[in-house]
Design an enzyme around this catalytic site. Structure first.
Site, PDB file in Angstrom:
ATOM      1  N   GLY A 109      37.055  37.848  34.031  1.00 23.82           N
ATOM      2  CA  GLY A 109      38.228  37.449  34.780  1.00 23.82           C
ATOM      3  C   GLY A 109      38.330  35.968  35.073  1.00 23.82           C
ATOM      4  O   GLY A 109      38.047  35.111  34.238  1.00 23.82           O
ATOM      5  N   TYR A 149      40.473  44.508  52.467  1.00 22.26           N
ATOM      6  CA  TYR A 149      40.514  43.418  51.487  1.00 22.26           C
ATOM      7  C   TYR A 149      41.246  42.205  52.053  1.00 22.26           C
ATOM      8  O   TYR A 149      40.770  41.060  51.936  1.00 22.26           O
ATOM      9  CB  TYR A 149      41.199  43.892  50.212  1.00 22.26           C
ATOM     10  CG  TYR A 149      41.379  42.809  49.179  1.00 22.26           C
ATOM     11  CD1 TYR A 149      40.293  42.305  48.465  1.00 22.26           C
ATOM     12  CD2 TYR A 149      42.641  42.279  48.917  1.00 22.26           C
ATOM     13  CE1 TYR A 149      40.463  41.306  47.526  1.00 22.26           C
ATOM     14  CE2 TYR A 149      42.815  41.279  47.969  1.00 22.26           C
ATOM     15  CZ  TYR A 149      41.718  40.792  47.277  1.00 22.26           C
ATOM     16  OH  TYR A 149      41.891  39.806  46.354  1.00 22.26           O
ATOM     17  N   GLY A 152      30.428  35.351  40.090  1.00 18.61           N
ATOM     18  CA  GLY A 152      31.290  36.288  39.386  1.00 18.61           C
ATOM     19  C   GLY A 152      31.841  35.713  38.096  1.00 18.61           C
ATOM     20  O   GLY A 152      33.006  35.934  37.747  1.00 18.61           O
ATOM     21  N   GLY A 193      36.522  34.083  36.987  1.00 13.84           N
ATOM     22  CA  GLY A 193      35.241  33.385  36.941  1.00 13.84           C
ATOM     23  C   GLY A 193      34.857  32.970  35.541  1.00 13.84           C
ATOM     24  O   GLY A 193      34.329  31.871  35.321  1.00 13.84           O
ATOM     25  N   SER A 235      43.363  34.614  48.572  1.00 10.08           N
ATOM     26  CA  SER A 235      44.398  35.436  47.944  1.00 10.08           C
ATOM     27  C   SER A 235      45.648  35.396  48.802  1.00 10.08           C
ATOM     28  O   SER A 235      45.577  35.147  50.025  1.00 10.08           O
ATOM     29  CB  SER A 235      43.906  36.883  47.811  1.00 10.08           C
ATOM     30  OG  SER A 235      44.978  37.771  47.555  1.00 10.08           O
ATOM     31  N   ASN A 264      31.129  36.391  34.980  1.00 13.32           N
ATOM     32  CA  ASN A 264      31.017  37.194  33.755  1.00 13.32           C
ATOM     33  C   ASN A 264      32.347  37.756  33.271  1.00 13.32           C
ATOM     34  O   ASN A 264      32.447  38.248  32.149  1.00 13.32           O
ATOM     35  CB  ASN A 264      30.022  38.342  33.946  1.00 13.32           C
ATOM     36  CG  ASN A 264      30.428  39.279  35.062  1.00 13.32           C
ATOM     37  OD1 ASN A 264      30.265  38.938  36.238  1.00 13.32           O
ATOM     38  ND2 ASN A 264      30.975  40.431  34.726  1.00 13.32           N
TER      39      ASN A 264
END
Length: 312
Positions: free
Chosen positions: A27, A177, A23, A29, A152, A25
Site C-alpha cells: 500500500g 478507527y 508498514g 508504505g 486520515s 510492505n
C-alpha cells in the site's frame, strides 16, 4: 503552495539519508519506500511480517536495482516489539533522517492487545508514539530530520480518550478507527509544538492520503467469522476502491511531500487538493480544532506517556 502541482519527480536527491517507514510492505508504505529508495535514501522497512517485507524489498529492487533497503521486524500492537525495533535501529544506524509513521489497521472488530490496549489505538497511535520517543535521540543528532505521521480524513469523526487507551467493546469499529486517527493528528501537532519550544532541529508533520486503494480496507473482512459476510465486504471494498479511490502511488504523495519538500514546515498537515481532500496532489489540509487544541493534546500526550511507559 504555488500553482505547480507537486509530484514524486520533485523529490530531491536523498543519497546518504536514512529513512524508517513502518508498514512498508504494501500500500502507501510500499510506494513511500519505493520513491525514497528511487531517490537514493537507505530505506528501513519496518514490518510485522518479515517474509512480506523481503518480498516487498525485492519488488522495489526490480525497479531500482541499486536500492539500499533493509528490514526490521515491527509489530506496533506490541510495546515489546516496538522497543526491540528501536533498539536495533539505534544499534545499526548512526543517523535517522526520516521517520514515517505509516502503518495501521482499520475497522477491525474490538480486540485488546497483549498489553491491554484497544487494537486500533495500539497499532495506529501508541506504537508509533513509543517508537518516535525511543528514536528521537537519533533524529535529534541528524540535521534536518523529520517525523511524518499518517492520519486520515476520519480524524474529524474521532474523540481523544481521556482516561485510558483500553477501548470499549460497545464502541463501533468506525469510531475506534476514527479515534486512533485523531490521536495520530493530535500527536503530530503536539510533537511539533514541543520540538519548536525545545529549540529542536527536528520537525513534525502529519499527512493523509485521501481515499487511496490499498489492502487496509480489507483487514476487517479478514477478521469476520462469516465467510458470506466477509465475501460481501470484500466485494464492496473492491468496487469502492475501483470506482472512488485514487491509486496508492497518488495517496503516498502527501507523506512524501511532508517528508522531502523544502517548503514543508513544522506542524503542517498535508493532504490531497481535490474535492473534500479525497484525491489529488499534496496541499495543506485543514486540521480539526479537536486535534490542534493544545490543552487537549497535552493531556492526551500525558496519557500516552503513561500507557507506553515513556517520557520525551
Amino acid at each position: 503552495m504555488n500553482e505547480v502541482r507537486w509530484d514524486a519527480n520533485q523529490i530531491p536527491e536523498l543519497r546518504g539519508k536514512v529513512a524508517l517507514v513502518t508498514g512498508a510492505n504494501s500500500g502507501l508504505g510500499w510506494h513511500i519506500a519505493l520513491q525514497l529508495a528511487t531517490h537514493g535514501a537507505h530505506v528501513i522497512m519496518a514490518c510485522r511480517d518479515n517474509t512480506k517485507a523481503i518480498q516487498a524489498a525485492n519488488a522495489i529492487r526490480s525497479s531500482v536495482p541499486d536500492a539500499r533497503i533493509s528490514q526490521v521486524p515491527l509489530d506496533l500492537s506490541s510495546l515489546a516489539s516496538v522497543r526491540a525495533c528501536a533498539k536495533r535501529v539505534i544499534n545499526d544506524q548512526s543517523r535517522l533522517d526520516l521517520l514515517i509513521n505509516n502503518a495501521g489497521v482499520m475497522f477491525l472488530p474490538y480486540e485488546r492487545t497483549d498489553d491491554g490496549f484497544d487494537i486500533h489505538m495500539a497499532s495506529n497511535h501508541l506504537g508509533h508514539f513509543l517508537l518516535t520517543g525511543l528514536l528521537l535521540e537519533r533524529l535529534e543528532r541528524t540535521d534536518g530530520a523529520r517525523v511524518v505521521t499518517t492520519s486520515s480524513g476520519f480524524a474529524r469523526f474521532g474523540r481523544l480518550p481521556t482516561d485510558n487507551l483500553h477501548g470499549n467493546e460497545r464502541t463501533s469499529s468506525f469510531h475506534a478507527y476514527s479515534n486512533s486517527k485523531l490521536a495520530n493528528l493530535a500527536f503530530s501537532c503536539e510533537l511539533a509544538r514541543r520540538l519548536e519550544k525545545g529549540g529542536s532541529r527536528v520537525i513534525s508533520l502529519a499527512a493523509h492520503p485521501g481515499y487511496a486503494a490499498t489492502n487496509l480496507q480489507f483487514g476487517a473482512a479478514n477478521k469476520m467469522r462469516s465467510p458470506i459476510k466477509a465475501g460481501v465486504r470484500r466485494l464492496a471494498m473492491r468496487v469502492s476502491n475501483a470506482v472512488l479511490a485514487q491509486h496508492a502511488r497518488m495517496g503516498a504523495l502527501s507523506a512524501l511531500y511532508a517528508a522531502t519538500a523544502s517548503r514543508a514546515a513544522n506542524g503542517e498537515y498535508i493532504g490531497p487538493d481535490g474535492w473534500m481532500e479525497q484525491r489529488g496532489y499534496p496541499t495543506r489540509a485543514r486540521i480539526p480544532e479537536k486535534a490542534s487544541d493544545g490543552r487537549r493534546a497535552a493531556e492526551f500526550w500525558a496519557l500516552s506517556e503513561r500507557s507506553a511507559d515513556v517520557r520525551y
